[in-house]
Design a protein around this motif. Structure first.
Motif, PDB file in Angstrom:
ATOM      1  N   ILE A  35       1.684  -0.929  -0.011  1.00 49.15           N
ATOM      2  CA  ILE A  35      -0.139  -0.203  -0.388  1.00 49.15           C
ATOM      3  C   ILE A  35       0.708   1.553  -0.216  1.00 49.15           C
ATOM      4  CG2 ILE A  35      -1.124   1.465   1.481  1.00 49.15           C
ATOM      5  CD1 ILE A  35      -2.842  -1.272   2.610  1.00 49.15           C
ATOM      6  N   THR A  36       1.718   0.790   0.976  1.00 50.12           N
ATOM      7  CA  THR A  36       2.816   2.266   0.473  1.00 50.12           C
ATOM      8  C   THR A  36       3.475   2.673  -0.695  1.00 50.12           C
ATOM      9  OG1 THR A  36       4.505   1.330   2.420  1.00 50.12           O
ATOM     10  CG2 THR A  36       3.051   2.495   3.372  1.00 50.12           C
ATOM     11  N   SER A  37       3.926   1.589  -0.830  1.00 49.69           N
ATOM     12  CA  SER A  37       4.911   1.360  -2.591  1.00 49.69           C
ATOM     13  C   SER A  37       3.355   2.370  -3.096  1.00 49.69           C
ATOM     14  CB  SER A  37       5.120  -0.110  -2.890  1.00 49.69           C
ATOM     15  OG  SER A  37       6.400  -0.309  -1.587  1.00 49.69           O
ATOM     16  N   VAL A  38       2.360   1.611  -3.385  1.00 52.79           N
ATOM     17  CA  VAL A  38       1.496   2.074  -4.141  1.00 52.79           C
ATOM     18  C   VAL A  38       1.119   3.912  -4.181  1.00 52.79           C
ATOM     19  CG1 VAL A  38      -0.646   2.526  -4.790  1.00 52.79           C
ATOM     20  CG2 VAL A  38       0.239  -0.021  -4.737  1.00 52.79           C
ATOM     21  N   VAL A  39       0.833   4.847  -2.630  1.00 55.98           N
ATOM     22  CA  VAL A  39       0.440   5.466  -2.757  1.00 55.98           C
ATOM     23  C   VAL A  39       2.375   6.460  -2.926  1.00 55.98           C
ATOM     24  CG1 VAL A  39       0.861   7.547  -0.690  1.00 55.98           C
ATOM     25  CG2 VAL A  39      -0.576   5.656  -1.146  1.00 55.98           C
ATOM     26  N   GLY A  40       3.253   5.802  -2.784  1.00 55.89           N
ATOM     27  CA  GLY A  40       4.644   6.650  -3.485  1.00 55.89           C
ATOM     28  C   GLY A  40       4.442   6.921  -4.717  1.00 55.89           C
ATOM     29  N   SER A  42       2.731   6.530  -7.350  1.00 53.81           N
ATOM     30  CA  SER A  42       1.438   6.990  -7.758  1.00 53.81           C
ATOM     31  C   SER A  42       1.544   8.443  -7.463  1.00 53.81           C
ATOM     32  CB  SER A  42       0.215   6.381  -7.490  1.00 53.81           C
ATOM     33  OG  SER A  42      -0.319   5.188  -7.203  1.00 53.81           O
ATOM     34  N   LEU A  43       1.587   9.602  -6.038  1.00 54.79           N
ATOM     35  CA  LEU A  43       1.428  10.878  -5.863  1.00 54.79           C
ATOM     36  C   LEU A  43       2.484  11.726  -7.122  1.00 54.79           C
ATOM     37  CD1 LEU A  43       0.904  12.146  -3.828  1.00 54.79           C
ATOM     38  CD2 LEU A  43       2.733  12.737  -2.764  1.00 54.79           C
ATOM     39  N   SER A 218       8.617   1.457   5.099  1.00 54.42           N
ATOM     40  CA  SER A 218       7.127   1.749   4.778  1.00 54.42           C
ATOM     41  C   SER A 218       7.904   3.261   3.766  1.00 54.42           C
ATOM     42  CB  SER A 218       6.594   1.751   5.803  1.00 54.42           C
ATOM     43  OG  SER A 218       5.497   0.388   5.571  1.00 54.42           O
ATOM     44  N   ILE A 222       8.060   4.661   0.349  1.00 61.35           N
ATOM     45  CA  ILE A 222       6.842   6.208  -0.121  1.00 61.35           C
ATOM     46  C   ILE A 222       8.369   6.630  -0.518  1.00 61.35           C
ATOM     47  CG2 ILE A 222       6.526   8.432   0.492  1.00 61.35           C
ATOM     48  CD1 ILE A 222       4.599   6.662   2.804  1.00 61.35           C
ATOM     49  N   CYS A 246       4.591   1.530 -12.949  1.00 62.20           N
ATOM     50  CA  CYS A 246       4.137   1.381 -10.603  1.00 62.20           C
ATOM     51  C   CYS A 246       3.752   0.005 -10.002  1.00 62.20           C
ATOM     52  CB  CYS A 246       2.876   2.321 -11.157  1.00 62.20           C
ATOM     53  SG  CYS A 246       3.543   3.993 -11.953  1.00 62.20           S
TER      54      CYS A 246
END
Length: 338
Positions: A35-40, A42-43, A218, A222, A246
């Motif tokens: 989840i934190t990888s996706v957030v990092g 994607s931002l 995590s 990010i 991604c």
């Protein structure tokens, strides 16, 4: 992440070694780190899409990319390279031949730099050989050219404008190809690093080490995702390619954790075994060399010395340098925990 000890606090190590508790923590970390990888990652891609078409788009993407360059440079020099040296200097490895006879970490890092340069040169040569050239127009008879001096001058001006326009389009296309190549090679280097982190954590049976690592990794993912995402955003890939890149970044560390758990179950090797440390050290050194080259040559040097927009805007150059410094500091601070 080479954390083995020779003659250390044996009682504490035994108390922390709980395979069942470690397995539960590792399974939880798979979802948290994904989840934190996706957030990092994607931002920056989402921010670039939001600002696309606006006057500030190019400036925003450039600042994101400079922050990304700082993150990647810090990742290679503060995280990956010291861990590779530590792995190959561990007492379980350094007491063996040939590991105690030669600084293999530095050698493999050098190989990584030279390998990245070779890929860069090969791709650049390929792009240059297939670059777009203006269509050849055969010289015809006198009737094909205007005889009136005024019209003749207009004809020469139009020809010059078309030639410059074609040259500009060719230059933009070459820059775009180069940016895409940089993003792809960069992802390869980061994936090496992510696999090493994941496998090492997956093989560990020390719950005292795993628990703080989940939080630290995590944040690590990010910032690393911000770095790679900034480069992907500037490269202008299609939606499908961007999504694929991604996704690959997001799943690599969790897959590495699962792979590490499988390796431990099949072989009994944990993260302190000599073979695991050698593999961690060699792959980490190779990854570090690739990331150092990409950060310094293809990101920092290109933007600060060959970017016309930055050269013409002193304020943007200062903002970009601040972004580069902030990216380096942010990632370096994480080395306290991971």
């Amino acid at each position: 992440m080479a954390s083995s000890s020779c003659g250390g606090d044996t009682a504490r190590l035994l108390a922390c070694r709980d395979g069942k508790a470690a397995a539960h923590l590792k399974l939880a970390s798979v979802f948290v780190i994904f989840i934190t990888s996706v957030v990092g990652i994607s931002l920056p891609v989402i921010l670039a899409r939001i600002f696309q078409g606006r006057p500030t788009y190019d400036k925003v993407v450039l600042i994101i990319k400079c922050f990304a360059a700082g993150v990647i440079l810090s990742t290679s020099l503060v995280h990956v390279l010291p861990e590779a040296f530590a792995a190959l200097s561990d007492c379980h490895v350094a007491s063996r031949h040939p590991w105690k006879d030669f600084p293999f970490s530095g050698l493999v890092t050098l190989i990584g730099v030279l390998l990245a340069l070779l890929v860069d040169l090969t791709a650049s040569s390929h792009v240059d050989s297939h670059s777009i050239t203006p269509p050849y127009t055969p010289v015809g008879g006198q009737d094909e050219f205007p005889t009136d001096p005024k019209k003749s001058g207009e004809f020469r001006v139009e020809t010059a404008v078309l030639s410059v326009s074609c040259h500009d389009r060719q230059g933009e296309e070459l820059v775009k190809v180069k940016q895409r190549l940089v993003s792809q090679v960069l992802e390869i280097g980061i994936i090496f690093h992510s696999v090493i982190i994941g496998v090492t954590m997956g093989m560990s049976q020390n719950q005292c080490t795993i628990r703080p690592l989940i939080a630290a990794l995590s944040f690590h993912q990010i910032f690393e995702g911000l770095g790679l995402g900034g480069c992907i955003a500037q490269a202008g890939f299609s939606f499908a390619t961007t999504t694929y890149m991604c996704f690959m970044f997001a799943v690599t560390t969790p897959m590495g954790i699962v792979l590490g758990m499988i390796i431990f179950s099949a072989t009994g090797y944990d993260d302190s075994s000599a073979n695991a440390l050698i593999m961690e050290g060699l792959l980490g050194s190779l990854s570090s060399g690739i990331l150092i080259y990409m950060a310094l040559v293809d990101l920092i040097a290109v933007d600060f010395f060959h970017n016309k927009m930055m050269a013409s805007t002193p304020f943007l150059k200062k903002a970009s340098y601040i972004a580069l410094t902030l990216g380096s500091i942010s990632m370096s601070i994480l080395a306290i925990w991971a």
